[in-house]
Design a protein around this motif. Structure first.
Motif, mmCIF file in Angstrom:
data_model
loop_
_atom_site.group_PDB
_atom_site.id
_atom_site.type_symbol
_atom_site.label_atom_id
_atom_site.label_comp_id
_atom_site.label_asym_id
_atom_site.label_seq_id
_atom_site.Cartn_x
_atom_site.Cartn_y
_atom_site.Cartn_z
ATOM 1 N N HIS A 7 -27.297 16.430 2.368
ATOM 2 C CA HIS A 7 -28.443 15.771 3.020
ATOM 3 C C HIS A 7 -28.951 17.032 3.564
ATOM 4 O O HIS A 7 -28.196 17.908 4.300
ATOM 5 C CB HIS A 7 -28.067 15.038 4.055
ATOM 6 N N ARG A 8 -30.451 16.980 4.043
ATOM 7 C CA ARG A 8 -31.075 17.931 5.171
ATOM 8 C C ARG A 8 -30.852 17.235 6.216
ATOM 9 O O ARG A 8 -31.671 16.264 6.604
ATOM 10 C CB ARG A 8 -32.329 18.349 4.600
ATOM 11 N N THR A 9 -30.127 17.897 7.401
ATOM 12 C CA THR A 9 -29.987 17.345 8.451
ATOM 13 C C THR A 9 -30.971 17.451 9.861
ATOM 14 O O THR A 9 -31.426 17.026 10.345
ATOM 15 C CB THR A 9 -28.792 17.784 8.999
ATOM 16 N N LYS A 10 -31.574 18.956 9.493
ATOM 17 C CA LYS A 10 -32.507 19.363 10.571
ATOM 18 C C LYS A 10 -33.790 19.810 9.808
ATOM 19 O O LYS A 10 -33.805 20.576 8.725
ATOM 20 C CB LYS A 10 -32.024 20.579 11.419
ATOM 21 N N ARG A 92 -25.237 10.676 10.179
ATOM 22 C CA ARG A 92 -23.897 10.249 10.702
ATOM 23 C C ARG A 92 -23.914 8.956 11.562
ATOM 24 O O ARG A 92 -23.157 8.120 11.403
ATOM 25 C CB ARG A 92 -22.928 11.186 11.356
ATOM 26 N N VAL A 376 -22.808 6.832 24.130
ATOM 27 C CA VAL A 376 -21.486 7.194 23.624
ATOM 28 C C VAL A 376 -21.191 6.986 22.028
ATOM 29 O O VAL A 376 -20.826 7.950 21.454
ATOM 30 C CB VAL A 376 -20.185 6.211 24.087
ATOM 31 N N ALA A 379 -23.272 10.176 20.780
ATOM 32 C CA ALA A 379 -22.499 11.193 20.953
ATOM 33 C C ALA A 379 -21.233 11.488 19.872
ATOM 34 O O ALA A 379 -21.294 12.549 19.328
ATOM 35 C CB ALA A 379 -22.243 11.439 22.507
ATOM 36 N N ARG A 380 -20.827 10.458 19.586
ATOM 37 C CA ARG A 380 -19.741 10.514 18.951
ATOM 38 C C ARG A 380 -20.095 10.732 17.398
ATOM 39 O O ARG A 380 -19.213 11.429 16.541
ATOM 40 C CB ARG A 380 -18.453 9.255 19.063
ATOM 41 N N ALA A 381 -21.280 10.308 16.935
ATOM 42 C CA ALA A 381 -21.837 10.213 15.491
ATOM 43 C C ALA A 381 -22.513 11.596 15.427
ATOM 44 O O ALA A 381 -22.274 12.543 14.601
ATOM 45 C CB ALA A 381 -22.687 9.378 15.354
ATOM 46 N N GLU A 382 -23.471 12.052 16.134
ATOM 47 C CA GLU A 382 -24.005 13.341 15.876
ATOM 48 C C GLU A 382 -23.944 14.389 17.022
ATOM 49 O O GLU A 382 -24.405 15.420 16.622
ATOM 50 C CB GLU A 382 -25.747 12.750 16.635
ATOM 51 N N GLY A 383 -22.945 14.380 18.113
ATOM 52 C CA GLY A 383 -22.450 15.136 18.683
ATOM 53 C C GLY A 383 -23.101 15.547 19.971
ATOM 54 O O GLY A 383 -22.711 15.593 21.231
ATOM 55 N N ILE A 384 -24.706 15.438 20.008
ATOM 56 C CA ILE A 384 -25.281 15.375 21.134
ATOM 57 C C ILE A 384 -25.042 14.603 22.128
ATOM 58 O O ILE A 384 -25.314 13.285 21.896
ATOM 59 C CB ILE A 384 -26.892 15.663 20.771
ATOM 60 N N LEU A 385 -24.841 14.929 23.404
ATOM 61 C CA LEU A 385 -24.722 13.848 24.541
ATOM 62 C C LEU A 385 -26.165 13.526 24.963
ATOM 63 O O LEU A 385 -26.895 14.334 25.523
ATOM 64 C CB LEU A 385 -23.837 14.381 25.582
ATOM 65 N N HIS A 420 -30.980 16.189 26.945
ATOM 66 C CA HIS A 420 -29.341 15.995 26.918
ATOM 67 C C HIS A 420 -28.862 15.350 28.245
ATOM 68 O O HIS A 420 -29.375 15.551 29.248
ATOM 69 C CB HIS A 420 -28.759 17.319 26.682
ATOM 70 N N HIS A 422 -26.053 16.745 29.907
ATOM 71 C CA HIS A 422 -25.092 17.503 30.637
ATOM 72 C C HIS A 422 -24.857 17.348 32.085
ATOM 73 O O HIS A 422 -23.767 17.426 32.594
ATOM 74 C CB HIS A 422 -25.274 18.919 30.176
ATOM 75 N N GLU B 15 -30.839 25.197 7.142
ATOM 76 C CA GLU B 15 -29.421 25.045 6.952
ATOM 77 C C GLU B 15 -28.916 25.364 5.652
ATOM 78 O O GLU B 15 -27.385 25.683 5.497
ATOM 79 C CB GLU B 15 -28.979 23.387 7.284
ATOM 80 N N LEU B 81 -25.014 20.095 11.791
ATOM 81 C CA LEU B 81 -25.337 19.368 13.126
ATOM 82 C C LEU B 81 -26.012 20.332 14.193
ATOM 83 O O LEU B 81 -26.937 19.939 14.942
ATOM 84 C CB LEU B 81 -24.272 18.724 13.607
ATOM 85 N N PRO B 112 -23.345 20.997 20.189
ATOM 86 C CA PRO B 112 -23.032 20.001 21.042
ATOM 87 C C PRO B 112 -21.912 20.310 22.074
ATOM 88 O O PRO B 112 -22.129 19.771 23.134
ATOM 89 C CB PRO B 112 -22.463 18.810 19.924
ATOM 90 N N PHE B 151 -15.102 17.229 20.181
ATOM 91 C CA PHE B 151 -16.350 16.674 19.229
ATOM 92 C C PHE B 151 -15.976 16.800 17.977
ATOM 93 O O PHE B 151 -16.146 15.866 16.966
ATOM 94 C CB PHE B 151 -17.295 17.800 19.542
ATOM 95 N N ALA B 154 -14.175 13.906 16.760
ATOM 96 C CA ALA B 154 -15.200 12.463 16.541
ATOM 97 C C ALA B 154 -15.594 12.929 15.042
ATOM 98 O O ALA B 154 -15.847 11.651 14.606
ATOM 99 C CB ALA B 154 -16.060 12.422 17.688
ATOM 100 N N TYR B 182 -16.498 11.955 23.826
ATOM 101 C CA TYR B 182 -16.104 12.286 22.489
ATOM 102 C C TYR B 182 -14.820 11.454 21.967
ATOM 103 O O TYR B 182 -14.698 11.541 20.906
ATOM 104 C CB TYR B 182 -16.033 13.749 22.032
ATOM 105 N N PHE B 423 -22.199 23.208 32.658
ATOM 106 C CA PHE B 423 -20.858 22.635 33.386
ATOM 107 C C PHE B 423 -20.294 23.927 34.425
ATOM 108 O O PHE B 423 -19.216 23.323 35.068
ATOM 109 C CB PHE B 423 -19.890 22.366 32.390
#
Lengths: 457, 457
Positions: A7-10, A92, A376, A379-385, A420, A422, B15, B81, B112, B151, B154, B182, B423
């Motif tokens: 898949h092309r993700t970005k 994801r 949440v 974040a767990r699927a894509e990584g980015i919070l 994000h 953070h 990518e 990602l 991430p 991460f 996850a 995560y 952080f």
């Protein structure tokens, strides 16, 4: 696309694809915008009334009817520090939801300040610098806007003074330190450094502050100092205009992906990230070039679009800023302290409000626990919070994706991941520990707000 | 490049340009690496000795002599990602320094977790998952590595337990909450959940912990549970191998920029981000295909490369991990609490140490106040707030750029901006308020370390 990545993700654009012009939706509106009124006289204001607060270039953008407004080269060069922002396909998340929907998101958290806010902070700083201004005063709630203007001040060589809502100032020291690292001066609002701040503190020494109060302080600061202008991070036409780089890039990136969105979603507080992504698409809709469902996601705790009234109201609590026609909860509105994210403004951008009133966009309100829950999951699927603000959009995205699954239909969803999270981990911790509460804005407060509206228009 | 942007600021890769293989510098070394030894027997260890800690795929990578090791598709898809990461030209920093040098940086903070660490966390989680492992145990100092493995857990569906150095656990709650978001479990180390941790707490109840101690706890956890393996974020050959995606991408991006670096700089704690950027270039140097000055920047407070000894030493404080030949300050080393950033490990990756010993790379040590000073300068020029670790590299970059100006010569500098400092704002505040102190590692401590080295090899 080589075969070894399924898949092309970005979808990335080089910086020569940063838009050359902002898109001005006023050119395509069905009705002219209601004029802003002077807070003292209740009469329509002209450019001269705004001159103490803004440089003329921004005042002219505020009232322009041109469809395209050229982006100056120095602004495009500053944009290139982080733009074009990427468009992601959320494979994801789609898998986690087991949905036939295709989910795309424009990620604005790549900016140095961590949100879409620099898109307008940079041109605002640039035009002020061009006009010989030395210093900018502004307010910030969650801190996203203050960080953005502090960054822009560093880029274009302007001093920046930030009035930060007391509740955020206390809860988000990292945002304050980030602004200070960029060289800005930050005080908690209400502060003893303005007449308005002193008056609030005299009657309410432990006031948690509000965006409306902080705006009053920053406006007073700018209006009373020759070297200083005022800078606002949302609501105004020129602010929304600058944000349209988001949607203009997203259009090109969706074309790279070979898809057209069916539904376009963004969170809305004052309306700037919502307008930034959606206005270019609304423009197509208005010109008959495309059809989209467009949804604003707002918090239940500050539901101006879904529960407020559409009327002329003061932009600030101190009644120093112009009176504008918008969806409002009343200028005395202060969000409950239990509300964790941003999106705390009592009103909504007049242009966004008008589109809602004219049926061109929808709005939904979201409870914060449901928002953090999908935050949440994201974040767990894509990584980015995601920023808490953005999780409100994600909640509506997830609902739309699950509805598509229920209906057994494909659906292309595009949303704005405006920033994000953070600097919002204390709120995530409250959510994870079950200490976050929901709050529904009570009906009787809407009635109160109605009673307090200015008699104008 | 269109004419309306003067300079190209970012060099992006799609990518499908994520490298297909990692680069293994062992294939090009002048001398074979010194074998790791068993901590109990002092004899060279074989794959079977490592099997309780690592899955066989990683053990084979640890000892492989192949120049290229293929990256599995699921890892490349997970990399997508956030990878390829951008290469930036630091025009605004160059202007601020008024230097003829050209400064480029590879920005790994786009991941991430906010640093380069996911480059190895993802393949480690993948190979463990493939081997049927359910749970990973690891240590973290500043929290960068723990966030990355949380991460990756996850992404690939593994439980993660993180032993976090007590000093960081107390000072960096946001890093802990990010790991918990995560889905990871985090405890302060030394902890009461391992025999080693209990033994430390019995003698030193208020121990601030150290990376060496936390490694011992994580190794014990993995060695004593059938469902669990151990995961390390630096030092080991396979970890450095995975990081070479940084340098491989950077080579392609420098070619896009039409320049070859004269000087390549990265900070070094355990050595992973340094190796990641520089090893592909060192490989060219070893094969006679290019010549570069390559500089490791380390803190004065933990100066293993510049002040330590090159000898066999324990990898951890509890003497459960293999004995390896490296630059070391002694396995009993605990950095002073006044040291704000990461880069706290007592040793250095054996491969990095060997390159230093063979004269292929240089090393410089940096005081933390000077590092934060250029960190603030960098943030104001380029927008991105650098991680304290990365500011050590920036200090050497600035010195090189100013030396180029002094000498009146052009110089192309490439460095690794290994992560952002979102952080670490409490440390920035200490710097801005003048509360950060420098610390120079005392000569007598080197003598102490020498006396405590294991008698092997």
């Amino acid at each position: 696309m080589a075969a070894f990545i399924k898949h092309r993700t970005k979808f990335l654009l080089d910086e020569d694809r940063i838009p050359r012009a902002w898109y001005n939706i006023i050119a395509d509106l069905r009705n002219p915008p209601a004029p802003p009124l002077h807070p003292g006289t209740g009469q329509p204001i002209g450019p001269a009334d705004l001159a103490p607060l803004f440089p003329m270039a921004l005042i002219l953008q505020e009232v322009s009817g041109d469809r395209e407004i050229e982006i100056p080269d120095p602004v495009r060069e500053a944009y290139a520090l982080y733009r074009p922002s990427p468009l992601h396909r959320a494979y994801r998340l789609e898998q986690a939801l087991d949905t036939p929907a295709h989910i795309y998101y424009k990620y604005e958290g790549v900016s140095p300040a961590g949100s879409h806010k620099p898109n307008t902070a940079l041109p605002q700083a640039f035009y002020n610098k061009e006009a010989g201004v030395k210093r900018l005063a502004t307010e910030t709630g969650a801190g996203q806007w203050g960080s953005a203007l502090a960054f822009a001040g560093a880029v274009f060589g302007l001093e920046v003074k930030v009035y930060m809502v007391r509740a955020s100032y206390d809860q988000k020291p990292y945002r304050r330190i980030l602004m200070e690292t960029y060289g800005a001066e930050v005080v908690a609002s209400p502060s003893p450094t303005t007449n308005y701040g002193r008056s609030v503190l005299a009657s309410t020494p432990d006031s948690p502050g509000s965006l409306g109060m902080a705006i009053s302080e920053a406006v007073e600061d700018a209006a009373t100092r020759d070297d200083t202008k005022y800078s606002l991070g949302s609501v105004l036409n020129h602010v929304l205009l600058h944000q349209t780089v988001i949607g203009l890039e997203a259009m090109e990136q969706m074309a790279m992906a070979g898809e057209e969105p069916d539904v376009i979603i963004a969170c809305a507080g004052g309306g700037s990230n919502f307008a930034g992504l959606t206005f270019p698409f609304v423009g197509r809709k208005l010109r008959g070039e495309g059809d989209y469902r467009i949804i604003a996601a707002e918090p239940e705790a500050a539901p101006s679009l879904t529960r407020g009234v559409y009327a002329y109201d003061f932009g600030d609590t101190g009644h120093m800023a112009p009176i504008v026609k918008m969806h409002t909860l009343g200028s005395a509105f202060i969000p409950e302290p239990i509300h964790a994210g941003g999106l705390r403004y009592h009103g909504m951008a007049p242009l966004v409000s008008q589109l809602k009133e004219e049926g061109l966009i929808e709005a939904r309100s979201v409870h914060q626990r449901a928002a953090f829950e999908v935050g949440v999951q994201f974040a767990r699927a894509e990584g980015i919070l995601p920023a808490p603000e953005s999780t409100h959009a994600i909640k509506v995205v997830v609902d739309e994706a699950l509805a598509a699954k229920e209906a057994g239909e494909s659906r292309v969803i595009l949303f704005n991941l405006s920033g994000h999270g953070h600097f919002d981990l204390a709120s995530y911790e409250r959510y994870l520990q079950g200490r976050l509460e929901d709050y529904e804005y009570p009906a009787e407060k809407v009635a109160e707000a109605l009673a307090a509206l200015p008699v104008v228009g």
